[in-house]
Design an enzyme around this catalytic site. Structure first.
Site, short mmCIF file in Angstrom:
data_model
loop_
_atom_site.label_atom_id
_atom_site.label_comp_id
_atom_site.label_asym_id
_atom_site.label_seq_id
_atom_site.Cartn_x
_atom_site.Cartn_y
_atom_site.Cartn_z
N TYR A 162 115.35 14.04 134.98
CA TYR A 162 115.19 12.63 135.30
C TYR A 162 113.91 12.40 136.07
O TYR A 162 113.25 13.37 136.48
CB TYR A 162 116.40 12.10 136.08
CG TYR A 162 116.45 12.53 137.53
CD1 TYR A 162 116.72 13.86 137.89
CD2 TYR A 162 116.21 11.62 138.55
CE1 TYR A 162 116.76 14.24 139.21
CE2 TYR A 162 116.26 12.01 139.89
CZ TYR A 162 116.52 13.32 140.21
OH TYR A 162 116.55 13.71 141.52
N ARG B 36 130.60 21.01 122.03
CA ARG B 36 130.26 21.81 123.20
C ARG B 36 130.01 23.28 122.86
O ARG B 36 130.94 24.01 122.49
CB ARG B 36 131.40 21.71 124.23
CG ARG B 36 131.10 22.42 125.54
CD ARG B 36 132.27 22.31 126.51
NE ARG B 36 131.95 22.89 127.80
CZ ARG B 36 131.98 24.20 128.07
NH1 ARG B 36 132.31 25.05 127.12
NH2 ARG B 36 131.67 24.65 129.26
N HIS C 73 127.35 26.50 124.64
CA HIS C 73 126.35 26.71 125.69
C HIS C 73 124.95 26.70 125.08
O HIS C 73 124.02 26.21 125.69
CB HIS C 73 126.61 28.03 126.42
CG HIS C 73 127.71 27.90 127.44
ND1 HIS C 73 129.01 27.69 127.08
CD2 HIS C 73 127.68 27.95 128.79
CE1 HIS C 73 129.75 27.60 128.19
NE2 HIS C 73 128.97 27.76 129.23
N LYS D 258 113.03 18.80 137.88
CA LYS D 258 113.81 17.67 138.37
C LYS D 258 115.00 17.47 137.42
O LYS D 258 115.05 16.53 136.62
CB LYS D 258 112.92 16.42 138.42
CG LYS D 258 113.42 15.33 139.33
CD LYS D 258 112.32 14.34 139.64
CE LYS D 258 112.82 13.08 140.30
NZ LYS D 258 113.41 13.27 141.64
N GLU E 4 112.95 22.03 151.52
CA GLU E 4 112.77 20.57 151.36
C GLU E 4 114.06 19.87 151.71
O GLU E 4 115.06 20.50 152.06
CB GLU E 4 112.33 20.24 149.92
CG GLU E 4 113.31 20.69 148.85
CD GLU E 4 112.82 20.43 147.43
OE1 GLU E 4 111.94 19.58 147.22
OE2 GLU E 4 113.35 21.10 146.52
#
Ligand SMILES: Cc1ncc(COP(=O)(O)O)c(C=O)c1O
Length: 304
Positions: free
Chosen positions: A31, A102, A104, A149, A181
């Site tokens: 994102y 589904r 992996h 991210k 962080e």
């Protein structure tokens, strides 16, 4: 609120994601968040470059919607239709590996990525910046690709929850005695007059605000080093602050109930914030940049 999902603009309440979306099942996606000032994005290309790198690293082909011209056209429509052309807002973009039975391993090539985008009014608290805020420390239990991210944010969520539950603004992650962080922020300290932050390696996100602040420090002649702080150095810092797209520069005046520096926001944080603010305001009024303007040569082709 109008949002964008997979080629359509629609009210948020009507947006639907299949239960087999790999974002839902595996957290398999990335994102990005931009700051919008008067409808214009601050450092749009830096955020886009980070998103593109993230997609490359996790091997999701760049969806057509994210070709820059199209992306900015989608963003523009979200900004205009949600009445965000003035004042401040954020633009959120998420891309997952799409919906598939589904497994992996990755779904077959050609499985369309899920692309979601939304804009919302937002402004960090001026009061908090002026007063400074408390933080706590938390062990950094995250994986070793914190430079990506990704939407897998459980350690960040749990860290932030612990902070909120103890009346603090954020949790500062510490790995092997080294400050990495915050849960959604970069951490800076001033030690012996030198601005310090963790190097942009796999242990931290390469924050856009972090990069801009290092540039500002260099422009203003403030000495800076991308050298990690140890936890004991953090407690000896004359100033400590968090930095990020939704926090700007946020002075931290206590950590784990121990006072940092004078216990008040310091001059380096203030100098950096004032210049950051000036650059954000300049981006906001930069009507000629065309960054988020409709590009006439390549009009939006997304379906309504
Ligand atoms: C873990 C983490 N570190 C740092 C940041 C700050 O990055 P930026 O300045 O690009 O917002 C974020 C932003 O979301 C983050 O999630």
């Amino acid at each position: 609120v109008l949002i964008y999902l997979n080629g359509s603009f629609l009210p948020r309440s009507e947006a639907r994601i299949p239960v087999e979306d790999r974002g839902f099942i595996f957290g398999d996606g990335v994102y990005e968040v931009w700051r919008l000032i008067d409808g214009n994005a601050f450092e749009p290309e830096k955020h886009l470059a980070r998103l593109e790198r993230g997609l490359r690293e996790i091997e999701i082909p760049l969806p057509d919607d994210l070709q820059a011209a199209r992306l900015w056209n989608i963003a523009r429509r979200l900004i205009v239709d949600n009445d965000l052309t003035s004042d401040e807002a954020t633009l959120y973009l998420e891309v997952t590996r799409g919906a598939a039975p589904r497994t992996h391993y990755y779904p077959p090539p050609g499985t369309p990525a899920t692309v979601y985008m939304a804009a919302a009014r937002f402004k960090p608290s001026e009061t908090l910046r002026r007063s400074g805020a408390a933080a706590i420390t938390q062990p950094d239990i995250r994986w070793l690709r914190c430079d990506l991210k990704t939407i897998q944010l459980l350690p960040n969520v749990m860290g932030k929850q612990r902070a909120v539950a103890s009346g603090a603004i954020d949790a500062i992650f510490v790995r092997d005695g080294i400050v990495t962080e915050g849960t959604h922020t970069s951490v800076f300290g001033v030690i012996d007059g030198v601005l310090r932050t963790h190097p942009a390696d796999h242990h931290v996100l390469p924050g856009v605000t972090r990069a801009v602040l290092l540039q500002i420090a260099s422009d203003l002649g403030i000495p800076s080093e991308e050298t990690p702080m140890s936890l004991s150095e953090l407690f000896e810092a004359s100033e400590l602050f968090l930095a990020g797209t939704t926090n700007d520069v946020l002075p931290i005046t206590s950590v784990d109930d121990r006072v940092i520096g004078t216990g008040h926001p310091g001059p380096v944080a203030d100098q950096l914030f004032q210049e950051l603010r000036a650059r954000m305001d300049a981006a906001g009024s930069n009507r000629d940049s065309g960054q988020l303007e409709q590009r006439e040569d390549r009009p939006a082709t997304v379906a309504d």
